[in-house]
Write a protein that holds these residues in place. Structure first.
Motif, mmCIF file in Angstrom:
data_model
loop_
_atom_site.group_PDB
_atom_site.id
_atom_site.type_symbol
_atom_site.label_atom_id
_atom_site.label_comp_id
_atom_site.label_asym_id
_atom_site.label_seq_id
_atom_site.Cartn_x
_atom_site.Cartn_y
_atom_site.Cartn_z
ATOM 1 N N GLU A 6 -0.389 21.159 2.018
ATOM 2 C CA GLU A 6 -1.097 19.915 1.705
ATOM 3 C C GLU A 6 -0.183 18.941 0.985
ATOM 4 O OE1 GLU A 6 -4.513 19.427 2.388
ATOM 5 O OE2 GLU A 6 -4.428 21.345 3.464
ATOM 6 N N LEU A 7 -0.496 17.660 1.131
ATOM 7 C CA LEU A 7 0.133 16.600 0.349
ATOM 8 C C LEU A 7 -0.929 15.947 -0.522
ATOM 9 C CD1 LEU A 7 2.358 14.801 3.033
ATOM 10 C CD2 LEU A 7 3.073 16.489 1.329
ATOM 11 N N SER A 8 -0.619 15.755 -1.802
ATOM 12 C CA SER A 8 -1.548 15.128 -2.743
ATOM 13 C C SER A 8 -0.798 14.051 -3.510
ATOM 14 C CB SER A 8 -2.128 16.156 -3.715
ATOM 15 O OG SER A 8 -2.807 17.192 -3.023
ATOM 16 N N LEU A 9 -1.269 12.817 -3.418
ATOM 17 C CA LEU A 9 -0.606 11.688 -4.061
ATOM 18 C C LEU A 9 -1.457 11.199 -5.227
ATOM 19 C CD1 LEU A 9 1.735 9.628 -4.051
ATOM 20 C CD2 LEU A 9 0.371 8.232 -2.480
ATOM 21 N N TYR A 10 -0.828 11.143 -6.399
ATOM 22 C CA TYR A 10 -1.509 10.705 -7.616
ATOM 23 C C TYR A 10 -0.874 9.414 -8.123
ATOM 24 C CZ TYR A 10 -3.321 15.493 -7.750
ATOM 25 O OH TYR A 10 -3.938 16.684 -7.436
ATOM 26 N N LEU A 11 -1.711 8.536 -8.679
ATOM 27 C CA LEU A 11 -1.239 7.325 -9.326
ATOM 28 C C LEU A 11 -1.801 7.298 -10.734
ATOM 29 C CD1 LEU A 11 0.283 4.653 -9.228
ATOM 30 C CD2 LEU A 11 -1.723 3.601 -8.157
ATOM 31 N N ARG A 50 0.866 -1.177 0.000
ATOM 32 C CA ARG A 50 0.000 0.000 0.000
ATOM 33 C C ARG A 50 0.904 1.230 0.000
ATOM 34 N NH1 ARG A 50 -5.036 -1.262 4.233
ATOM 35 N NH2 ARG A 50 -5.664 -3.243 3.275
ATOM 36 N N ILE A 51 0.335 2.362 -0.357
ATOM 37 C CA ILE A 51 1.121 3.591 -0.459
ATOM 38 C C ILE A 51 0.460 4.707 0.326
ATOM 39 C CG2 ILE A 51 2.351 3.170 -2.634
ATOM 40 C CD1 ILE A 51 0.027 4.511 -4.105
ATOM 41 N N GLU A 52 1.301 5.595 0.869
ATOM 42 C CA GLU A 52 0.768 6.776 1.540
ATOM 43 C C GLU A 52 1.776 7.919 1.447
ATOM 44 O OE1 GLU A 52 -0.084 5.457 5.513
ATOM 45 O OE2 GLU A 52 1.982 5.686 6.186
ATOM 46 N N PRO A 53 1.269 9.154 1.371
ATOM 47 C CA PRO A 53 2.148 10.334 1.282
ATOM 48 C C PRO A 53 2.659 10.734 2.656
ATOM 49 C CG PRO A 53 -0.143 11.032 1.236
ATOM 50 C CD PRO A 53 -0.163 9.526 1.311
ATOM 51 N N GLU A 54 3.906 11.177 2.714
ATOM 52 C CA GLU A 54 4.488 11.570 3.989
ATOM 53 C C GLU A 54 5.440 12.755 3.805
ATOM 54 O OE1 GLU A 54 5.867 8.798 6.756
ATOM 55 O OE2 GLU A 54 4.355 7.280 6.297
ATOM 56 N N LEU A 63 3.784 12.673 -6.094
ATOM 57 C CA LEU A 63 3.417 13.326 -4.846
ATOM 58 C C LEU A 63 3.698 14.809 -4.978
ATOM 59 C CD1 LEU A 63 2.540 13.375 -1.900
ATOM 60 C CD2 LEU A 63 4.874 12.726 -1.251
ATOM 61 N N ARG A 64 2.669 15.614 -4.789
ATOM 62 C CA ARG A 64 2.792 17.065 -4.850
ATOM 63 C C ARG A 64 2.685 17.633 -3.445
ATOM 64 N NH1 ARG A 64 -1.624 18.026 -9.714
ATOM 65 N NH2 ARG A 64 -0.671 16.590 -11.255
#
Length: 242
Positions: A169-174, A95-99, A228-229
């Motif tokens: 903010e953190l925004s993670l795109y796939l 699984r993935i998560e932004p940090e 990840l932005r």
């Protein structure tokens, strides 16, 4: 030295990773408590150079769900910091998560005050935690997840240093799809978390990389391009392959 139940837990986790086959939770059945789980975690990575730590369960709500009153931590070995192309076939349940991750410029001793901790942080970077739990469906007790290195699988680290303290903010795109987002403020008092970690592990060293937890829920990983932005236009790119 590990007790016999702790050895059995370590062997089960290692076997599950080798077979890439998830397990039902074991710690309670074996009678391994949280302190024993940290001994299992340390033993599992005893032969690998340590470069830092990851924090987990940093929010009080998540801690209450797990019956805890503090965060948890996992170890980061040199081999866990990965290049921007990674094969998902290495993992059990990725699984993935932004940090946000920070790199220490100075040591942090147990009992260091918040001001000294803030000054010890040399730089902050975008980070992606590729979680990987051996526990089926990510259902586990606190000792289970700690023994499994707090689900630490692999880590991506950005190259652009961010102003500290980091806000925004953190925004993670796939593959262009927004899959996870959250406010960095949700990570809570970072210096307090680092103080807790330093006390828990007996001190932190210059150069240690600390992943501070995620403001968003982890999502299943699949092949594609991760983007990840973060604040100030910072971007971290990585590719996940089958």
């Amino acid at each position: 030295m590990l007790s016999e139940p702790e050895k059995k837990l370590l062997e089960a986790i290692r076997a599950a990773r080798e077979r890439r086959q998830p397990l039902s939770p074991l710690a309670e059945k074996l009678g391994v408590d949280l302190a024993g789980a940290y001994r299992v975690q340390a033993a599992s990575l005893a032969d690998q150079p340590l470069v830092g730590y990851k924090l987990g369960l940093v929010s009080p709500a998540k801690q209450r769900q797990m019956g805890l009153s503090s965060p948890i931590y996992g170890r980061i070995s040199r081999t866990m910091l990965r290049e921007p192309v990674l094969s998902l076939s290495e993992f059990v349940q990725p699984r993935i998560e932004p940090e946000i991750a920070v790199v220490l410029r100075d040591p942090v001793h147990p009992g260091a005050p918040p001001g000294a901790i803030a000054l010890a942080i040399g730089a902050a970077f975008l980070g992606i935690d590729l979680l990987d739990s051996v526990w089926e469906g990510y259902r586990f007790s606190a000792p289970d997840v700690v023994a499994d290195n707090a689900s630490g699988g692999a880590f991506f680290l950005g190259e652009q240093a961010l102003p500290w303290p980091v806000e925004g903010e953190l925004s993670l795109y796939l593959d262009g799809e927004l899959v996870a987002a959250g406010s960095i403020a949700a990570l809570g008092p970072v210096t307090e978390h680092v103080a807790w970690l330093a006390a828990a592990v007996g001190g932190l060293e210059p150069g240690h990389v600390l992943y501070l937890g995620s403001p968003a829920a982890a999502v299943p990983a699949r092949p594609g391009v991760l983007e990840l932005r973060g604040p100030g236009g910072a971007v971290l790119l990585a590719r996940l392959e089958a």
